[in-house]
Design a protein around this motif. Sequence first.
Motif, PDB file in Angstrom:
ATOM      1  N   CYS A  64       0.829  -1.163   0.007  1.00  9.09           N
ATOM      2  CA  CYS A  64       0.045  -0.072   0.011  1.00  9.09           C
ATOM      3  C   CYS A  64       1.043   1.070   0.098  1.00  9.09           C
ATOM      4  O   CYS A  64       2.007   1.143   0.476  1.00  9.09           O
ATOM      5  CB  CYS A  64      -0.773   0.180   1.280  1.00  9.09           C
ATOM      6  SG  CYS A  64      -2.286  -1.200   1.274  1.00  9.09           S
ATOM      7  N   SER A  65       0.406   2.152  -0.437  1.00  4.03           N
ATOM      8  CA  SER A  65       0.802   3.634  -0.392  1.00  4.03           C
ATOM      9  C   SER A  65       0.573   4.202   0.910  1.00  4.03           C
ATOM     10  O   SER A  65      -0.263   3.823   1.716  1.00  4.03           O
ATOM     11  CB  SER A  65       0.456   4.571  -1.610  1.00  4.03           C
ATOM     12  OG  SER A  65      -0.965   4.864  -1.210  1.00  4.03           O
ATOM     13  N   ARG A  66       1.189   5.286   1.398  1.00  2.00           N
ATOM     14  CA  ARG A  66       0.768   5.923   2.548  1.00  2.00           C
ATOM     15  C   ARG A  66      -0.602   6.349   2.569  1.00  2.00           C
ATOM     16  O   ARG A  66      -1.407   6.381   3.576  1.00  2.00           O
ATOM     17  CB  ARG A  66       1.645   7.368   2.869  1.00  2.00           C
ATOM     18  CG  ARG A  66       1.455   8.296   4.037  1.00  2.00           C
ATOM     19  CD  ARG A  66       2.078   9.324   3.877  1.00  2.00           C
ATOM     20  NE  ARG A  66       1.577  10.099   3.028  1.00  2.00           N
ATOM     21  CZ  ARG A  66       0.474  10.806   2.715  1.00  2.00           C
ATOM     22  NH1 ARG A  66      -0.398  10.844   3.517  1.00  2.00           N
ATOM     23  NH2 ARG A  66       0.309  11.575   1.587  1.00  2.00           N
TER      24      ARG A  66
ATOM     25  N   ALA B   4       5.579   8.446  -5.174  1.00  8.61           N
ATOM     26  CA  ALA B   4       4.920   8.001  -4.177  1.00  8.61           C
ATOM     27  C   ALA B   4       5.956   6.833  -3.909  1.00  8.61           C
ATOM     28  O   ALA B   4       6.748   6.459  -4.418  1.00  8.61           O
ATOM     29  CB  ALA B   4       3.796   7.259  -4.370  1.00  8.61           C
ATOM     30  N   LYS B   5       5.671   6.250  -2.541  1.00  7.49           N
ATOM     31  CA  LYS B   5       6.446   5.252  -1.985  1.00  7.49           C
ATOM     32  C   LYS B   5       5.379   4.009  -1.908  1.00  7.49           C
ATOM     33  O   LYS B   5       4.387   4.372  -1.273  1.00  7.49           O
ATOM     34  CB  LYS B   5       7.141   5.510  -0.829  1.00  7.49           C
ATOM     35  CG  LYS B   5       8.621   6.270  -0.882  1.00  7.49           C
ATOM     36  CD  LYS B   5       9.282   6.249   0.513  1.00  7.49           C
ATOM     37  CE  LYS B   5      10.591   7.065   0.450  1.00  7.49           C
ATOM     38  NZ  LYS B   5      11.516   6.269  -0.320  1.00  7.49           N
ATOM     39  N   ILE B   6       5.714   2.750  -2.107  1.00  3.96           N
ATOM     40  CA  ILE B   6       4.851   1.765  -1.750  1.00  3.96           C
ATOM     41  C   ILE B   6       5.489   0.857  -0.459  1.00  3.96           C
ATOM     42  O   ILE B   6       6.738   0.846  -0.685  1.00  3.96           O
ATOM     43  CB  ILE B   6       4.710   0.681  -2.914  1.00  3.96           C
ATOM     44  CG1 ILE B   6       4.125   1.602  -4.162  1.00  3.96           C
ATOM     45  CG2 ILE B   6       3.833  -0.227  -2.627  1.00  3.96           C
ATOM     46  CD1 ILE B   6       2.660   2.145  -3.841  1.00  3.96           C
TER      47      ILE B   6
ATOM     48  N   SER C 261      10.070  -0.105   1.824  1.00  2.86           N
ATOM     49  CA  SER C 261       9.511   0.839   0.812  1.00  2.86           C
ATOM     50  C   SER C 261      10.122   0.804  -0.445  1.00  2.86           C
ATOM     51  O   SER C 261      11.318   0.747  -0.613  1.00  2.86           O
ATOM     52  CB  SER C 261       9.543   2.282   1.512  1.00  2.86           C
ATOM     53  OG  SER C 261      10.856   2.557   1.633  1.00  2.86           O
TER      54      SER C 261
END
Length: 73
Positions: A20-22, A59-61, A53
């Motif tokens: 999930c992303s943040r 974005a970061k996953i 991450s």
Amino acid sequence: MVYHNLKEEVVAILKKEGACSREEINSKLKEKPNRAILMGYLRCLADLGIIISKDAGKAKIYFLDPSAKGGKK
């Protein structure tokens, strides 16, 4: 506000969802911490080796580290 269960909630979300992303993690949390608090927790969990991450564009996953044995080290 104190978030006593944030680590457990984040680990449970990542166990269920996989990655999930943040923003996705924040939308699934019971209590919604502000962005800075959640980012601090995610960075801490990554530093502890509980989650990993990966960059995905801007974005970061986040996902559980498979070598962390269920999120516990």
